[in-house]
Enzyme design. Structure first.
Site, PDB file in Angstrom:
ATOM      1  N   ILE A 133     -48.652  68.997  37.866  1.00 48.08           N
ATOM      2  CA  ILE A 133     -49.735  68.359  36.576  1.00 48.08           C
ATOM      3  C   ILE A 133     -49.659  66.742  36.719  1.00 48.08           C
ATOM      4  O   ILE A 133     -49.477  66.415  38.040  1.00 48.08           O
ATOM      5  CB  ILE A 133     -48.506  68.321  35.772  1.00 48.08           C
ATOM      6  CG1 ILE A 133     -47.286  67.706  35.977  1.00 48.08           C
ATOM      7  CG2 ILE A 133     -47.994  69.597  35.188  1.00 48.08           C
ATOM      8  CD1 ILE A 133     -45.868  67.256  35.327  1.00 48.08           C
ATOM      9  N   ASP A 134     -50.507  66.157  35.826  1.00 46.52           N
ATOM     10  CA  ASP A 134     -51.355  64.417  36.453  1.00 46.52           C
ATOM     11  C   ASP A 134     -50.210  63.988  36.096  1.00 46.52           C
ATOM     12  O   ASP A 134     -49.073  63.327  35.979  1.00 46.52           O
ATOM     13  CB  ASP A 134     -51.901  64.587  34.911  1.00 46.52           C
ATOM     14  CG  ASP A 134     -53.093  65.308  35.057  1.00 46.52           C
ATOM     15  OD1 ASP A 134     -53.885  65.720  36.436  1.00 46.52           O
ATOM     16  OD2 ASP A 134     -54.045  65.700  33.841  1.00 46.52           O
ATOM     17  N   LYS A 135     -50.452  62.843  37.324  1.00 46.04           N
ATOM     18  CA  LYS A 135     -49.670  61.735  37.511  1.00 46.04           C
ATOM     19  C   LYS A 135     -48.672  60.953  36.055  1.00 46.04           C
ATOM     20  O   LYS A 135     -47.718  60.792  35.798  1.00 46.04           O
ATOM     21  CB  LYS A 135     -50.345  60.912  38.403  1.00 46.04           C
ATOM     22  CG  LYS A 135     -49.517  59.750  38.335  1.00 46.04           C
ATOM     23  CD  LYS A 135     -50.340  57.883  38.948  1.00 46.04           C
ATOM     24  CE  LYS A 135     -49.719  57.195  38.959  1.00 46.04           C
ATOM     25  NZ  LYS A 135     -49.826  55.741  39.900  1.00 46.04           N
ATOM     26  N   ARG A 237     -57.199  68.144  28.369  1.00 45.52           N
ATOM     27  CA  ARG A 237     -57.332  66.303  28.376  1.00 45.52           C
ATOM     28  C   ARG A 237     -58.837  66.820  27.756  1.00 45.52           C
ATOM     29  O   ARG A 237     -59.786  65.806  26.711  1.00 45.52           O
ATOM     30  CB  ARG A 237     -57.368  65.024  29.752  1.00 45.52           C
ATOM     31  CG  ARG A 237     -55.694  65.316  29.620  1.00 45.52           C
ATOM     32  CD  ARG A 237     -55.528  64.830  30.530  1.00 45.52           C
ATOM     33  NE  ARG A 237     -55.902  63.088  31.066  1.00 45.52           N
ATOM     34  CZ  ARG A 237     -56.258  62.357  31.765  1.00 45.52           C
ATOM     35  NH1 ARG A 237     -55.712  62.791  33.186  1.00 45.52           N
ATOM     36  NH2 ARG A 237     -57.079  61.980  32.082  1.00 45.52           N
TER      37      ARG A 237
END
Length: 309
Positions: A133-135, A237
């Protein structure tokens, strides 16, 4: 090595970025290193015009393994056994080491916590990592301790049988209040660091499906529950932005509503409002269906409280 032909007459770095899926900055660096040939001759200038149909070759250097070191970094563990571990990653933590983030990552913490007992399928750079998952996205992530667990989990991700639910705070009120976003995703032509919705008949990119449901709305913003059929880079997103309702705080894909900017500044909220709230799968060793949930992190809960006032 990557080879092919130029698909359209344009400047060299742009043409090669489109043909190879490498960033234009990476292409420029490779040209400077003498690693690019066009028409059998070494290329010297990223801005040189190239003709459609011209053959090219890009010589990629061998990757340098970036072996992660164990670091005593606190972890929030939702579940753990001898086969796998499920962690609740806080926003701001990178999943695995890479250029610019060589330590302080989730992998560094896992190597310490698990005493190095992680799957080796992805090598020394990404031990145990089955998905990411994204930072700046918080929430649940499953990590494999054994190769057999890794293979079993990877198969479920590949056939989209993993259950994943995200909570997001988006701008405005989606209409309809619930629905499905079925839109192909791939690298943006304008910015190779970003993803974008592609035409349905595009030959590049990947099919992506997000089911969303509005669980609460405050006019200027709404809380969404997003269930993923696929797990593409930046999927929630980009999909939310594509229907005109980008996630609050998202620095890449949205612009926060003017009315909410004072609240975001007051709270110091500068990341996409996205949380991987639940994760379900078939345990690769026991065959049982398991399901885990993670409470909304404090920063998102505070943001919702402020907006709802």
């Amino acid at each position: 090595m990557i080879g092919g032909v130029i698909s359209a007459s344009t400047r060299l770095d742009k043409a090669l970025a489109e043909a190879t899926d490498l960033s234009r900055e990476r292409i420029k660096g490779l040209i400077a290193d003498g690693a690019v040939e066009v028409g059998g001759k070494r290329a010297n200038s990223p801005s040189a015009r190239v003709a459609e149909g011209a053959p090219f070759t890009v010589h990629l250097p061998a990757p340098t393994p970036l072996e992660a070191e164990p670091q005593d970094i606190p972890l929030v563990v939702a579940y753990e056994d001898e086969h796998l571990i499920v962690v609740d990653k806080p926003a701001g933590v990178v999943v695995h080491p890479a250029a610019g983030n060589r330590d302080g990552t989730l992998v560094n913490a896992l190597l310490h916590h698990c005493a190095g007992q992680l799957s080796g399928i992805n090598g020394v750079e990404r031990p145990g990592i089955v998905h990411r998952i994204d930072k700046d996205t918080s929430g649940l992530l499953v990590v494999a301790k054994t190769d057999s667990a890794h293979e079993g989990l990877a198969k479920q991700f590949a056939d989209h049988s993993i259950s994943r639910r995200y909570v997001a705070i988006c701008a405005g009120q989606p209409k309809p209040a619930q629905g499905t976003i079925d839109a192909r995703l791939g690298r943006s032509d304008r910015d190779r660091k970003k993803m974008a919705v592609l035409p349905p008949d595009a030959t590049r990119g990947k099919h992506a499906i997000t089911h969303y449901r509005t669980t609460d709305s405050f006019g200027v913003a709404s809380i969404l529950e997003c269930r993923l059929e696929t797990g593409r880079t930046h999927q929630v997103r980009v999909h939310c932005a594509s229907i005109g309702h980008p996630l609050l705080g998202d620095p890449q894909y949205g612009r926060d509503p003017k009315a909410l900017r004072p609240i975001l500044e007051k709270l110091g909220f500068h990341r996409q409002a996205l949380h991987a709230a639940s994760l379900g799968f078939i345990h690769p060793a026991t065959g049982e269906r398991v399901h885990f949930q993670a409470d909304l992190p404090r920063d998102m809960a505070e943001l919702i409280d402020e907006i709802a006032r």
